[in-house]
Write a protein that holds these residues in place. Sequence first.
Motif, PDB file in Angstrom:
ATOM      1  N   ALA A 192      -6.541  -5.710   0.708  1.00 45.49           N
ATOM      2  CA  ALA A 192      -5.838  -4.726   0.823  1.00 45.49           C
ATOM      3  C   ALA A 192      -5.980  -3.704  -0.258  1.00 45.49           C
ATOM      4  O   ALA A 192      -6.475  -4.123  -1.514  1.00 45.49           O
ATOM      5  N   ASN A 193      -5.763  -2.716  -0.267  1.00 45.49           N
ATOM      6  CA  ASN A 193      -5.877  -1.505  -1.000  1.00 45.49           C
ATOM      7  C   ASN A 193      -4.786  -1.213  -2.094  1.00 45.49           C
ATOM      8  O   ASN A 193      -4.108  -0.199  -1.922  1.00 45.49           O
ATOM      9  N   VAL A 194      -4.696  -2.151  -3.024  1.00 45.00           N
ATOM     10  CA  VAL A 194      -3.619  -2.207  -4.226  1.00 45.00           C
ATOM     11  C   VAL A 194      -4.620  -2.649  -5.210  1.00 45.00           C
ATOM     12  O   VAL A 194      -5.481  -3.137  -5.505  1.00 45.00           O
ATOM     13  N   GLU A 232       0.796  -1.113  -0.184  1.00 44.78           N
ATOM     14  CA  GLU A 232       0.020   0.124   0.038  1.00 44.78           C
ATOM     15  C   GLU A 232       0.718   1.164  -0.031  1.00 44.78           C
ATOM     16  O   GLU A 232       0.427   2.129  -0.622  1.00 44.78           O
TER      17      GLU A 232
END
Length: 427
Positions: A115-117, A95
């Motif tokens: 997850a923020n990807v 991230e």
Amino acid sequence: MKKKLLLISLDAMIGKDIEILKTLPTFAPILEKASIVKSVETVYPSMTYTAHASIVSGTYPEKHGVITNEVFTPLMNKAPWYELRTQNKAQILPELAQENGYSAFINSWPTLVGANVDYVIQRAGIHYPKEEQESEIRKNSNAVLTQEMWDYCAEAWTLPNYYSTDKFSALASKYVINRYQPDLTLMHMTLPDHYRHSHGVLSEKLVDAYKYLDDMLAIVVDELKAQGLYEQTTFVFCSDHGQVDIDMSVNANKLLIENGLLTVDEEGNMTDWQAYVQSSAVSAHVYLKDPTDQELTDKVYQLLNENRELLYIEHIFTREQVKKTYRLDGNFTFVLEAKEGSSFGFNIMADYQNPIMNEDYRVSRGTHGHIPSKGEQPCLILSGPGVLEGKELSVAKVVDIAPTCAAILGFEMPEADGRVLREILVD
């Protein structure tokens, strides 16, 4: 041109395995130019999910909060695992990479569902039966997992478990590299851990596991070469923990049942509890329903202390002791460490002492969860742009891995507990 970095966790790889890797056709050319750390201090407990949370964040369990593999859930015989990104409270490498302008791909890395990807392919944990893998992968991955991609990787599921999950990871990486060329890729490969659980820590069969992983790495490397990315990619091979051999398991909860602190029905389901011992294999967390009850705390400690020999307990740590010594913290009251050759089982209806059972990683021939100084140690291999050739460090820590990867890419991890291993990096 942006830097590229491939971080691959080879679960339960130890320093002695490096000599095997040097003989394999895909690993060997990478190791020829590598810098190596043959002994890497892991975290406590030395569990897969705890260690992977530390590797990806550069922090200790007291900060990220993933204190073992499974979330303590009273009165549930099958507890959920620490799968979710939201359960890891720390900043994470992929991230932060995206915040610094790099694209990132998470491929089957424990604790990072959601997850923020850009790209997330998150297979279910290896504890899921093979027949449940597809639904879990589809649920846990983001939009990068198209039907086309699933069909591309489908051949993996014709293989036995562990072989299938590692091949799925290799094929998924090939697919994503081919179409998107991510700058940072995280992968988790499981076969060495499986072999050690099944055959013992130093079994000669580990050669077969690494031969298979060499073939899986070749799938990824060949695609990097096809895309013209191989020479600009930095390879980082890390490990989460070593293992120790055991020859018996112990059921500490039997003591609590016999003393009225844990109630079960005829089928072995918990119906009420005042205290409970949650296995982390060679260690265990002791939970109290009311941790503020000093009388209960004293009673449980006395029971455990008086029965050290019966339960094969080497250490009884208080919460304060493990926080100070190992930077581990949680809602438990005590942490138990088993004596050499034993681990704590999960079956609360079992006898006090029981034979090993390879179907359960906590009580298999080889296992982990022990204090970091015990047993064979994990290792670390770095090779490629930004890394000096032929350097060897005697020691490092798993919390050093993420900040070092960040430094290679050109950014910092300000909240990490670990350090950048600058002595093996190009100035």
